[in-house]
Design an enzyme around this catalytic site. Structure first.
Site, PDB file in Angstrom:
ATOM      1  N   GLY A   4       3.108  38.799 -15.427  1.00 15.77           N
ATOM      2  CA  GLY A   4       4.375  39.254 -15.991  1.00 15.77           C
ATOM      3  C   GLY A   4       5.329  38.142 -16.379  1.00 15.77           C
ATOM      4  O   GLY A   4       6.501  38.408 -16.659  1.00 15.77           O
ATOM      5  N   GLU A  56      -1.482  36.048 -11.486  1.00 20.50           N
ATOM      6  CA  GLU A  56      -2.479  36.490 -12.479  1.00 20.50           C
ATOM      7  C   GLU A  56      -1.799  36.797 -13.807  1.00 20.50           C
ATOM      8  O   GLU A  56      -1.775  37.942 -14.245  1.00 20.50           O
ATOM      9  CB  GLU A  56      -3.286  37.692 -11.963  1.00 20.50           C
ATOM     10  CG  GLU A  56      -2.453  38.832 -11.424  1.00 20.50           C
ATOM     11  CD  GLU A  56      -3.276  40.028 -10.943  1.00 20.50           C
ATOM     12  OE1 GLU A  56      -4.439  39.854 -10.571  1.00 20.50           O
ATOM     13  OE2 GLU A  56      -2.710  41.135 -10.931  1.00 20.50           O
ATOM     14  N   ARG A 107      -0.267  37.332 -20.682  1.00 20.80           N
ATOM     15  CA  ARG A 107       0.474  37.011 -21.900  1.00 20.80           C
ATOM     16  C   ARG A 107       0.913  35.552 -21.987  1.00 20.80           C
ATOM     17  O   ARG A 107       0.692  34.885 -22.997  1.00 20.80           O
ATOM     18  CB  ARG A 107       1.723  37.919 -21.974  1.00 20.80           C
ATOM     19  CG  ARG A 107       2.477  37.836 -23.292  1.00 20.80           C
ATOM     20  CD  ARG A 107       3.783  38.634 -23.228  1.00 20.80           C
ATOM     21  NE  ARG A 107       3.581  40.022 -22.870  1.00 20.80           N
ATOM     22  CZ  ARG A 107       3.333  41.005 -23.737  1.00 20.80           C
ATOM     23  NH1 ARG A 107       3.278  40.742 -25.029  1.00 20.80           N
ATOM     24  NH2 ARG A 107       3.156  42.252 -23.310  1.00 20.80           N
ATOM     25  N   CYS A 126       0.218  53.088 -44.766  1.00 23.07           N
ATOM     26  CA  CYS A 126       1.123  54.075 -45.351  1.00 23.07           C
ATOM     27  C   CYS A 126       1.981  54.701 -44.262  1.00 23.07           C
ATOM     28  O   CYS A 126       1.913  55.903 -44.013  1.00 23.07           O
ATOM     29  CB  CYS A 126       0.314  55.137 -46.083  1.00 23.07           C
ATOM     30  SG  CYS A 126      -0.784  54.417 -47.306  1.00 23.07           S
ATOM     31  N   TYR A 146      -2.265  40.389 -26.337  1.00 27.71           N
ATOM     32  CA  TYR A 146      -1.888  41.775 -26.675  1.00 27.71           C
ATOM     33  C   TYR A 146      -1.671  41.888 -28.187  1.00 27.71           C
ATOM     34  O   TYR A 146      -0.659  42.414 -28.636  1.00 27.71           O
ATOM     35  CB  TYR A 146      -0.630  42.205 -25.913  1.00 27.71           C
ATOM     36  CG  TYR A 146      -0.771  42.065 -24.415  1.00 27.71           C
ATOM     37  CD1 TYR A 146      -1.576  42.940 -23.691  1.00 27.71           C
ATOM     38  CD2 TYR A 146      -0.126  41.050 -23.728  1.00 27.71           C
ATOM     39  CE1 TYR A 146      -1.727  42.806 -22.324  1.00 27.71           C
ATOM     40  CE2 TYR A 146      -0.272  40.905 -22.355  1.00 27.71           C
ATOM     41  CZ  TYR A 146      -1.071  41.781 -21.656  1.00 27.71           C
ATOM     42  OH  TYR A 146      -1.213  41.652 -20.299  1.00 27.71           O
TER      43      TYR A 146
END
Ligand code: PLP
Length: 425
Positions: free
Chosen positions: A246, A282, A285, A365, A394
């Site tokens: 995180g 752990e 990101r 679209c 991600y």
């Protein structure tokens, strides 16, 4: 409104490749593995010898990315049978932690056969299923070690996390982990067996994302303090605490990095207060976001009700991150000035030099297919290249690839081995 992202510097090797690809080879994901190795080495150096680093594979499970990280991480966190099989194949023999809610019996059996180092147990049912399958698998008998377990606990997040800065999932109702009160009984169940097939190693907590170093440290301290008290109440040692990932990536400041030195120093102090306990983090990101680029070209430039739009080859079906996070993906425009084949008519669609900012959209679209707003790009015209930064986590793997059936991007891995060239054609 969030501020427009700061300037992006494209590494020379990435820019060369992006400029050299013909239009039909765009869009392309370009992974700068040399930059990834540098970044991971810096993180490893910032962490003390009593902090282990696992990589959360769900952020980006590309084989080359997993392999590039291998020298710098102590293991990998996987959260499905698919990730388990893939990571075990990509980096054979490296320690794996298997977590996630709703583990199926098939996944758990596969994990036991693979020999994962730690199971992150998420519920009473998860624990009993693991114990039953571990017993069937012969764990704890005939010289086979018991199966290593961390109990994932949904602990309260300490005060002082500024609202909105972090995505909090701890301390409130969720499918993740067990409540602190229920941990007591589960721990008794885990350790009360006379012929243990499972061995308790400690606590796992992943409670929030988007955390700064002081926020992560405050969280880590409260998790370790609670875990030490739990172990003491049960008269058990506390070999390990996994304080989760995180760590924040600031998409508005693409040049900034999480303060790993501050986290490392803080975790060292915490480890000193708990001799005999190894700490583990752990992140996903903050490890891989910076090494990935999504590069493409401008197909069309137009004005709509007074605003500038550039339509790019590709879109959020390849890079969903700005849509899911609600931000503008930081990017650099790479103008193509030298166009020997260009005829005067080709200039139709160029954005006036004074035209202000432009919204970069994809080919889908749907009005949600926006990659970045407020981009300054005077003179932008079809054929110009755009490289989106921070697309290494991600990004491709959370995107809805098949929506509208456009072709998939190309994938390029620069510097796949130290000093080497592109990893695969
Ligand atoms: C997603 C996840 C992580 C990684 O989170 P990042 O925000 O990418 O660092 C770590 N642990 C668990 C259990 C997760 O679900």
């Amino acid at each position: 409104m969030t501020p427009a992202p700061g300037p992006v510097t494209v590494p020379a090797a990435v820019e060369r490749l992006v400029r050299s690809l013909p239009p039909e080879k765009l869009p392309a994901y370009v992974y700068d593995l040399a930059a990834l190795r540098d970044h991971a080495a810096r993180i490893r150096t910032a962490l003390g010898p009593r902090t282990e680093l696992y990589y959360a594979a769900k952020a980006n499970p590309e084989t080359d990315v997993l392999r590039a990280l291998s020298p710098y991480v102590d293991g990998y966190e996987v959260s499905s049978g698919g990730e388990l099989a893939h990571v075990a194949d990509a980096v054979p023999g490296r320690p794996l932690a298997f977590g996630g809610p709703g583990k199926t019996p098939e996944e758990t059996s596969a994990a036991l056969r693979t020999g994962v180092a730690r199971f992150h147990v998420e519920s009473a049912r998860d624990l009993r299923q693991l114990a039953r399958l571990a017993r069937e698998n012969g764990a704890g008998t005939g010289g086979r070690p018991p199966v290593g377990v961390l109990l994932r606990v949904n602990l309260p997040v300490p005060g002082g996390l500024p609202a909105g800065s972090a995505l909090t999932m701890g301390g409130s109702p969720s499918p993740f982990g067990v409540d602190p009160a229920d941990a007591e009984d589960l721990l008794r169940e885990l350790t009360g067996d006379g012929r243990p097939v499972l061995r308790w190693y400690g606590v796992h907590a992943h409670l929030a994302s988007g955390l700064t170093a002081p926020q992560h440290l405050a969280l880590a301290r409260s998790v370790v303090t609670w875990s030490a008290a739990l172990a003491a109440r049960h008269g058990l040692p506390l070999p390990e605490v996994n304080v989760g990932g995180g760590m924040t990536v600031d998409y508005t400041r693409p040049a900034d990095r999480f303060d790993w030195a501050a986290l490392g120093a803080g975790l060292d102090r915490l480890a000193d207060e708990h001799p005999g306990t190894v700490l583990r983090i752990e992140p996903g990101r903050a490890l891989t976001a910076y090494c990935g680029w999504y590069a493409t070209e401008v197909l069309d430039v137009k004005r709509s009700h007074g605003e500038n739009f550039a339509v790019l080859r590709g879109g959020t079906h390849h890079l969903r991150t700005p849509a899911t996070k609600g931000h503008d993906q930081p990017c650099a425009v790479l103008p193509v000035r030298d166009r020997p084949d260009e005829r005067p008519g080709d200039l139709v669609g160029a954005l006036a030099e004074t035209a202000g900012t432009v919204t970069l959209t994809g080919q889908l679209c749907t009005p949600k297919d926006v990659l970045a707003r407020g981009v300054t790009a005077p003179g932008l015209r079809p054929g110009d290249r755009v490289a989106f930064a921070l697309a290494g986590a991600y990004a491709w793997n959370i995107s809805h690839h098949d929506f509208l059936m456009h072709p998939r991007p190309g994938f390029h891995f620069l510097g796949a081995s130290p000093g080497g060239g592109p990893g695969r054609p």
